[in-house]
Structure formats: C-alpha cells, structure tokens
Design an enzyme around this catalytic site. Structure first.
Site, PDB file in Angstrom:
ATOM      1  N   HIS A  60       0.687  -1.283   0.159  1.00 55.90           N
ATOM      2  CA  HIS A  60      -0.289   0.016   0.025  1.00 55.90           C
ATOM      3  C   HIS A  60       0.660   1.046   0.083  1.00 55.90           C
ATOM      4  O   HIS A  60       1.187   2.437   1.290  1.00 55.90           O
ATOM      5  CB  HIS A  60      -0.959  -0.158   0.832  1.00 55.90           C
ATOM      6  CG  HIS A  60      -1.683  -0.867   1.327  1.00 55.90           C
ATOM      7  ND1 HIS A  60      -1.971  -1.920   2.215  1.00 55.90           N
ATOM      8  CD2 HIS A  60      -2.428  -1.744   0.347  1.00 55.90           C
ATOM      9  CE1 HIS A  60      -2.770  -3.060   1.831  1.00 55.90           C
ATOM     10  NE2 HIS A  60      -3.143  -3.011   0.726  1.00 55.90           N
ATOM     11  N   GLY A  94      -4.102   6.993  -4.260  1.00 57.74           N
ATOM     12  CA  GLY A  94      -3.476   6.714  -3.179  1.00 57.74           C
ATOM     13  C   GLY A  94      -2.717   8.447  -2.639  1.00 57.74           C
ATOM     14  O   GLY A  94      -1.496   8.043  -1.546  1.00 57.74           O
TER      15      GLY A  94
END
Length: 281
Positions: free
Chosen positions: A204, A237
C-alpha cells in the site's frame, strides 16, 4: 490522474522534469511518500492437514499493540507464485552479506523446512501471509534519476526524506511472525526485499502529492485539484496525507467521492434516473 502512486508519480515526474510539458507542477511532487509502515511476512505450515487457502482472502484484523494491526491473508490453492518473493525470516540488524550467509546456513541446516517453504508444491495450500501495518509516520521521496534499479537509465528512483527513516523491519513484526509460526507448526517467512536486501516492502504505497494551500506548499489543493492546472485532479493513493495503518482502499474511495462531489455539473446537464422493467436482484 489515477494510476496508483507508482504510476501517477512516474507519469507526472516525467511530464515535469523530462518532457517539460507540465513545467509548473509543484516542487513538492514526489515528496511525503509513505509505505503504510508495512511488512509482508508469513508462515508455511509443515503439515498439510489444514487447507489454509480456503475462505475469504482477508476476513479479520488483529490489533497487536496500540499502533500495529495484522491482517491474515489467504491465497487460493494453486496460487503459489508469491513464494518467489519469500525468504526465511532473518533480522535486519546485520549487513546484507551476513544475511545472505544466514540464508544459506539455514537452507543447509534446515533442508526440509527450506524445501517446504521455497521448493515443494502446495505452498498456497499451507501458507498464511501476515500483512503487518502501523500508523507510525515514515517518509521517503521520489524523483527522476538513475540507479541500478533503473539499469542506469533515467527513471523514477526513491531516496530518504531528510529527518525521516523507513526501516525495512517493522518493529515487533518478526516476534509476532515467529509466534504465529510456532502456534501453527510453521516455517517463519519474510520477503527477499526486507530480509535479504534490507529494503522495505509494502502492498500500500501512499503519498507523493501532498495537499497544500499553494504550489509552494503542496501539489494539490483541498479538493485534490492540481495547483497551476485548473481542471486537473489527482485522485488515488498519491493524495493520502498519512499512514492509516490499515488497508487504505476505502479511505481512498471516500476521498475520490468527496472530490467528485465538488466538481460542478455541466450547465444544462440533468442526471436521469435509470428505469428497469424488472426489479434488480
């Protein structure tokens, strides 16, 4: 722009610094990149009497301490390609040559465990991946440059951000993994990047387009519109302002919905309700 952090950063840095087609992008582009303070570890069970591949991929989360959360992850039986990222769990408090020697030493002294973890079929059947995440802050930055990882051609490279350090080994993660392996009669696993090369590993990656009131302070404004380029947005993100310490997908989705809610409707445009002849199930 919504190509994920790696895609969006590579594209925008290339357009600003190489192609020169977006020269007015903020100098903060590529800064405040984070890894969600994350590690990918795991355990391969020595026996195959339990099928660890059955069930939902991620169905639970465990609070290990006040800043650490762990998600057990399953892979469908037969999906064993991930094993090529795995390595024996070796602490990173020694240099790379010593870690490599420890790896070969472990392979020689534990041949059955070595074969079970890295050679024999049924890896996904027996493995549990432990995704360890923390909301502790860490930062690095991306820029266009050359390195061994770009084969010395111009490409996106990572470097430390002054005053911050991203550690390959997440605090407490190795003890947790060894405890889990002991309870399941398994072989503790880390990753090649972390355990052998001392490189942090993340599923991530976050940040790179910080929010700020102007181009001197950030890449985007509070609505995620790019400074100096009206009508251009970054919505992935890259705009995450911190490590949430959990899977960030829903947070990114919420930020995207928020940004879209602020885009004014086209004049004269009317949203029509869809009508169906039969009820949807």
């Amino acid at each position: 722009f919504s190509a994920g952090v790696m895609g969006t950063m590579k594209l925008l840095l290339n357009l600003r610094d190489v192609k020169k087609s977006l020269p007015n992008l903020s100098g903060r582009l590529g800064q405040m990149v984070r890894t969600n303070s994350e590690a990918l570890l795991g355990s391969v069970a020595r026996k195959s009497d339990i099928n660890y591949s059955q069930g939902v991929a991620i169905s639970s989360i465990y609070n290990y301490d006040e800043i650490t959360r762990v998600e057990p992850v399953r892979y469908p039986d037969g999906s064993s390609l991930m094993r090529f990222l795995a390595a024996p769990l070796i602490d990173t408090d020694v240099n790379v040559p010593v870690r490599i020697l420890k790896f070969f030493g472990w392979a020689v002294t534990h041949p059955i465990d070595f074969a079970k973890a890295l050679l024999l079929p049924g890896w996904a059947h027996n493995v549990t991946i432990l995704l360890v995440m923390q909301h502790a802050d860490n930062r690095m930055r991306f820029r266009m440059g050359r390195s061994i990882f770009t084969l010395f051609r111009t490409g996106m490279v990572a470097e430390e951000e002054p005053g911050y350090k991203i550690h390959a080994q997440v605090k407490g993660s190795h003890a947790l993994t060894r405890d889990f392996a002991r309870r399941t009669n398994g072989v503790s696993l880390g990753s090649i990047g972390e355990n052998l090369l001392g490189l942090p590993t993340t599923a991530h990656i976050l940040g790179g387009a910080p929010i700020g009131k102007d181009a001197c302070e950030g890449v985007v404004n509070e609505n995620f519109e790019v400074h100096n380029y009206k009508g251009m947005y970054i919505i992935d993100g890259s705009i995450m302002p911190a490590n949430p310490g959990v899977n960030p997908s829903l947070t990114i989705t919420a930020l995207a919905e928020y940004a879209m809610s602020l885009v004014p409707a086209k004049p004269g445009y009317e949203i029509k309700k869809l009508e169906f002849s039969e009820p949807l199930i």
